[in-house]
Design a protein around this motif. Structure first.
Motif, PDB file in Angstrom:
ATOM      1  N   UNK A   1      -4.205  -3.260   1.656  1.00 17.46           N
ATOM      2  CA  UNK A   1      -3.372  -3.789   0.560  1.00 17.46           C
ATOM      3  C   UNK A   1      -4.103  -3.690  -0.778  1.00 17.46           C
ATOM      4  N   UNK A   2      -3.365  -3.272  -1.848  1.00 18.73           N
ATOM      5  CA  UNK A   2      -4.051  -3.068  -3.131  1.00 18.73           C
ATOM      6  C   UNK A   2      -4.565  -4.348  -3.799  1.00 18.73           C
ATOM      7  N   UNK A   3      -3.844  -5.480  -3.689  1.00 16.21           N
ATOM      8  CA  UNK A   3      -4.204  -6.655  -4.509  1.00 16.21           C
ATOM      9  C   UNK A   3      -4.632  -7.900  -3.749  1.00 16.21           C
ATOM     10  N   UNK A   4      -4.183  -8.045  -2.495  1.00 10.33           N
ATOM     11  CA  UNK A   4      -4.421  -9.301  -1.788  1.00 10.33           C
ATOM     12  C   UNK A   4      -5.167  -9.036  -0.484  1.00 10.33           C
ATOM     13  N   UNK A   5      -6.049  -9.951  -0.113  1.00 15.29           N
ATOM     14  CA  UNK A   5      -6.703  -9.878   1.193  1.00 15.29           C
ATOM     15  C   UNK A   5      -6.105 -10.981   2.062  1.00 15.29           C
ATOM     16  N   UNK A   6      -5.339 -10.580   3.089  1.00 16.41           N
ATOM     17  CA  UNK A   6      -4.556 -11.562   3.856  1.00 16.41           C
ATOM     18  C   UNK A   6      -4.691 -11.259   5.346  1.00 16.41           C
ATOM     19  N   UNK A   7      -4.066 -12.098   6.183  1.00 16.23           N
ATOM     20  CA  UNK A   7      -4.038 -11.841   7.618  1.00 16.23           C
ATOM     21  C   UNK A   7      -3.293 -10.546   7.927  1.00 16.23           C
ATOM     22  N   UNK A   8      -3.516 -10.017   9.150  1.00 18.76           N
ATOM     23  CA  UNK A   8      -2.974  -8.698   9.506  1.00 18.76           C
ATOM     24  C   UNK A   8      -1.449  -8.660   9.472  1.00 18.76           C
ATOM     25  N   UNK A   9      -0.791  -9.688  10.021  1.00 18.08           N
ATOM     26  CA  UNK A   9       0.670  -9.628  10.134  1.00 18.08           C
ATOM     27  C   UNK A   9       1.328  -9.595   8.755  1.00 18.08           C
TER      28      UNK A   9
ATOM     29  N   UNK B   1       3.841  -6.695   4.142  1.00 16.31           N
ATOM     30  CA  UNK B   1       3.834  -6.233   2.754  1.00 16.31           C
ATOM     31  C   UNK B   1       4.022  -4.720   2.708  1.00 16.31           C
ATOM     32  N   UNK B   2       3.457  -4.026   3.684  1.00 17.01           N
ATOM     33  CA  UNK B   2       3.584  -2.564   3.716  1.00 17.01           C
ATOM     34  C   UNK B   2       5.030  -2.142   3.997  1.00 17.01           C
ATOM     35  N   UNK B   3       5.729  -2.878   4.856  1.00 14.00           N
ATOM     36  CA  UNK B   3       7.138  -2.537   5.145  1.00 14.00           C
ATOM     37  C   UNK B   3       8.073  -3.133   4.096  1.00 14.00           C
ATOM     38  N   UNK B   4       7.544  -4.064   3.304  1.00 19.89           N
ATOM     39  CA  UNK B   4       8.305  -4.894   2.364  1.00 19.89           C
ATOM     40  C   UNK B   4       9.201  -5.922   3.052  1.00 19.89           C
ATOM     41  N   UNK B   5       9.047  -6.062   4.376  1.00 25.42           N
ATOM     42  CA  UNK B   5       9.712  -7.176   5.054  1.00 25.42           C
ATOM     43  C   UNK B   5       9.254  -8.480   4.408  1.00 25.42           C
ATOM     44  N   UNK B   6       7.989  -8.519   3.999  1.00 28.72           N
ATOM     45  CA  UNK B   6       7.464  -9.755   3.404  1.00 28.72           C
ATOM     46  C   UNK B   6       8.356 -10.232   2.256  1.00 28.72           C
ATOM     47  N   UNK B   7       8.788  -9.305   1.411  1.00 27.78           N
ATOM     48  CA  UNK B   7       9.607  -9.738   0.263  1.00 27.78           C
ATOM     49  C   UNK B   7      10.973 -10.209   0.738  1.00 27.78           C
ATOM     50  N   UNK B   8      11.489  -9.556   1.787  1.00 33.72           N
ATOM     51  CA  UNK B   8      12.768  -9.997   2.351  1.00 33.72           C
ATOM     52  C   UNK B   8      12.644 -11.408   2.911  1.00 33.72           C
ATOM     53  N   UNK B   9      11.545 -11.662   3.645  1.00 28.19           N
ATOM     54  CA  UNK B   9      11.316 -13.007   4.187  1.00 28.19           C
ATOM     55  C   UNK B   9      11.214 -14.009   3.031  1.00 28.19           C
ATOM     56  N   UNK B  10      10.586 -13.560   1.951  1.00 23.20           N
ATOM     57  CA  UNK B  10      10.395 -14.470   0.810  1.00 23.20           C
ATOM     58  C   UNK B  10      11.697 -14.786   0.084  1.00 23.20           C
TER      59      UNK B  10
ATOM     60  N   UNK C   1      -4.083   2.297   7.522  1.00 19.66           N
ATOM     61  CA  UNK C   1      -3.353   2.555   6.261  1.00 19.66           C
ATOM     62  C   UNK C   1      -2.579   1.305   5.841  1.00 19.66           C
ATOM     63  N   UNK C   2      -1.891   0.693   6.811  1.00 11.04           N
ATOM     64  CA  UNK C   2      -1.018  -0.449   6.495  1.00 11.04           C
ATOM     65  C   UNK C   2      -1.831  -1.672   6.087  1.00 11.04           C
ATOM     66  N   UNK C   3      -3.065  -1.774   6.577  1.00  4.63           N
ATOM     67  CA  UNK C   3      -3.874  -2.972   6.269  1.00  4.63           C
ATOM     68  C   UNK C   3      -4.621  -2.851   4.939  1.00  4.63           C
TER      69      UNK C   3
ATOM     70  N   UNK D   1       0.809  -1.234   0.000  1.00  2.02           N
ATOM     71  CA  UNK D   1       0.000   0.000   0.000  1.00  2.02           C
ATOM     72  C   UNK D   1       0.838   1.279   0.000  1.00  2.02           C
ATOM     73  N   UNK D   2       2.099   1.205   0.371  1.00  2.00           N
ATOM     74  CA  UNK D   2       2.907   2.433   0.495  1.00  2.00           C
ATOM     75  C   UNK D   2       3.922   2.584  -0.635  1.00  2.00           C
ATOM     76  N   UNK D   3       3.683   1.865  -1.714  1.00  2.00           N
ATOM     77  CA  UNK D   3       4.578   1.949  -2.859  1.00  2.00           C
ATOM     78  C   UNK D   3       4.752   3.421  -3.296  1.00  2.00           C
ATOM     79  N   UNK D   4       5.994   3.824  -3.542  1.00  2.00           N
ATOM     80  CA  UNK D   4       6.255   5.178  -4.040  1.00  2.00           C
ATOM     81  C   UNK D   4       6.408   6.216  -2.940  1.00  2.00           C
TER      82      UNK D   4
END
Ligand code: NDP
Ligand code: MG
Length: 378
Positions: A197-205, A210-219, A193-195, A177-180
């Protein structure tokens, strides 16, 4: 193809969609588990008639027991209940869809029984990926990814006999959600704001990740462990539309991609049916109605969590468990309104500085690193 599952985390976003897939494909549901959402777990038990239902929270387990007293469903509670769920006899696939590091021990237990582990719970691989993959090898279990990017890679790697022929794994990221935005603009973003998400409906954590992009780092770490790839062979590209779920570049410069609607039911289903494919409930992709597909480089300066995850991956050993533990604690505190959005990255950075990492960690080392990181973070 999977005939019977045990589902850890059935009341969550992945858990609910897994049940939808099982319903559509006629796959039996032998065990369900939640933390404390008794209302939904009771409803699921009445619909899917598992043999076992587990609440991690013991009080919730007592309530569930009373609610289900007119049924044959056995109710259990606590971590040992989760372990029972993971090792129940007569099950061929255990779906790991709990949120967080709590999924690690049940995942190891399922693999020790030689089961297929359909794994959404990425924290497990981030904390103890080597241990998980080694356990699978030793006991004849298998880890099949549910995370959409890793399922895409898995699909693009089918038929690849020699991993040496793979030049690069390319993970796509929606940007969240905070891209750019700049780091300063994101500093005081709210939970709402952080919850968003533009494309996916997922759990809160995971949505905050995804908002911090930690998700991509974990991935990235998840992909290193699943596919035994060094960090240098994995890259991230921002793809706002979430139509291409990830790509594999081979040494001859052929690039294979997996496309589809952003719909988790497809990767969930593939983890259950692989190596077969069958019709299922996932939405069809109409290429003619797709808008342009775009690709951009990520921005680790403004999204420091991504940079921190890559740094932990570089350090290796228990550093990734420290990263994950600190992040789980910081995101939990953010969701509880106790920490600002910008603090998440700073707390993770602090934990990585304060807690010493060890090489080749044992399970005990990992559990210790996790506990110390949580303490250092808040
Ligand atoms: P949710 O928060 O929606 O669901 C989490 C599930 O785990 C719920 O059933 C919850 O029970 C249970 N749970 C939470 N805490 C505990 C605990 N301490 N002990 C036992 N059970 C617990 O999460 P998601 O479904 O979104 O995500 C689950 C996992 O899948 C995460 O690791 C996530 O990163 C990963 N994932 C999710 C995707 C998605 O689209 N949602 C995509 C890719 C990966 P209760 O309801 O009672 O709290
Ligand atoms: Mg993902």
């Amino acid at each position: 193809m999977t005939k019977k599952i045990a589902l850890l985390g059935s009341t969550g976003s992945i858990g609910r969609q897994t049940l939808e897939v099982c319903g559509a494909l006629g796959i039996g549901v032998e065990a369900l588990s939640a933390n404390r959402n008794v209302v939904l777990l009771e409803e699921q038990c009445r619909k899917y008639r598992p043999r076992l239902a587990v609440c991690m929270d013991r009080e919730a387990a007592k309530t569930l027991q009373i609610k289900l007293s007119d049924t044959e469903v056995k109710v259990a509670g606590g971590p040992e209940g989760l372990m029972e769920c993971a090792t129940l006899d007569g099950v061929d696939t255990v779906v790991g869809a709990v949120m967080g590091m709590v999924g690690l021990q049940p995942a190891l237990a399922a693999l020790r029984e030689g089961r297929r582990l359909a794994l959404a719970n990425k924290e497990t691989l981030v904390c103890a990926g080597d241990l998980v993959m080694e356990t699978a090898r030793r006991y004849g279990g298998e880890v099949v990814p549910v995370d959409s990017e890793h399922s895409a890679l898995f699909q693009c790697l089918q038929g690849c006999r020699d991993r040496g022929g793979v030049k690069r794994l390319i993970l796509t990221a929606s940007g969240g959600p905070f891209f750019g935005k700049t780091r300063a603009e994101m500093e005081h973003m709210t939970v709402a704001d952080a919850l968003n998400h533009p494309n996916w409906s997922m759990g809160a954590k995971i949505t905050v990740d995804s908002a911090t992009m930690m998700n991509k780092g974990l991935e990235v770490i998840e992909a290193m462990r699943l596919y035994d790839m060094p960090l240098e062979k994995i890259s991230v590209v921002i793809h706002r539309e979430s139509i291409i779920h990830s790509l594999v570049e081979y040494c001859d410069n052929a690039v294979l991609a997996q496309l589809g609607q952003p719909d988790m039911r497809l990767p969930i289903q593939y983890a259950l049916t692989w190596p077969e494919r069958v019709p299922g409930p996932a939405k069809e992709l109409d290429l003619l109605s797709c808008k342009a597909l775009t690709f951009l480089a990520p921005d680790p300066e403004n999204f420091p969590c991504l940079a921190l995850a890559l740094e932990a991956a570089r350090r290796g050993g228990s550093a990734t468990a420290i990263l994950n533990g600190a992040n789980e604690a910081a995101v939990g505190a953010f969701l509880a309104g106790e920490l600002g959005f910008g603090e998440i990255a700073r707390r993770v950075e602090k934990a990585l500085e304060d807690v010493p990492a060890v090489e080749d960690p044992t399970l005990e080392d990992i559990l210790e690193a996790d506990a110390a990181a949580r303490q250092a973070a808040i």
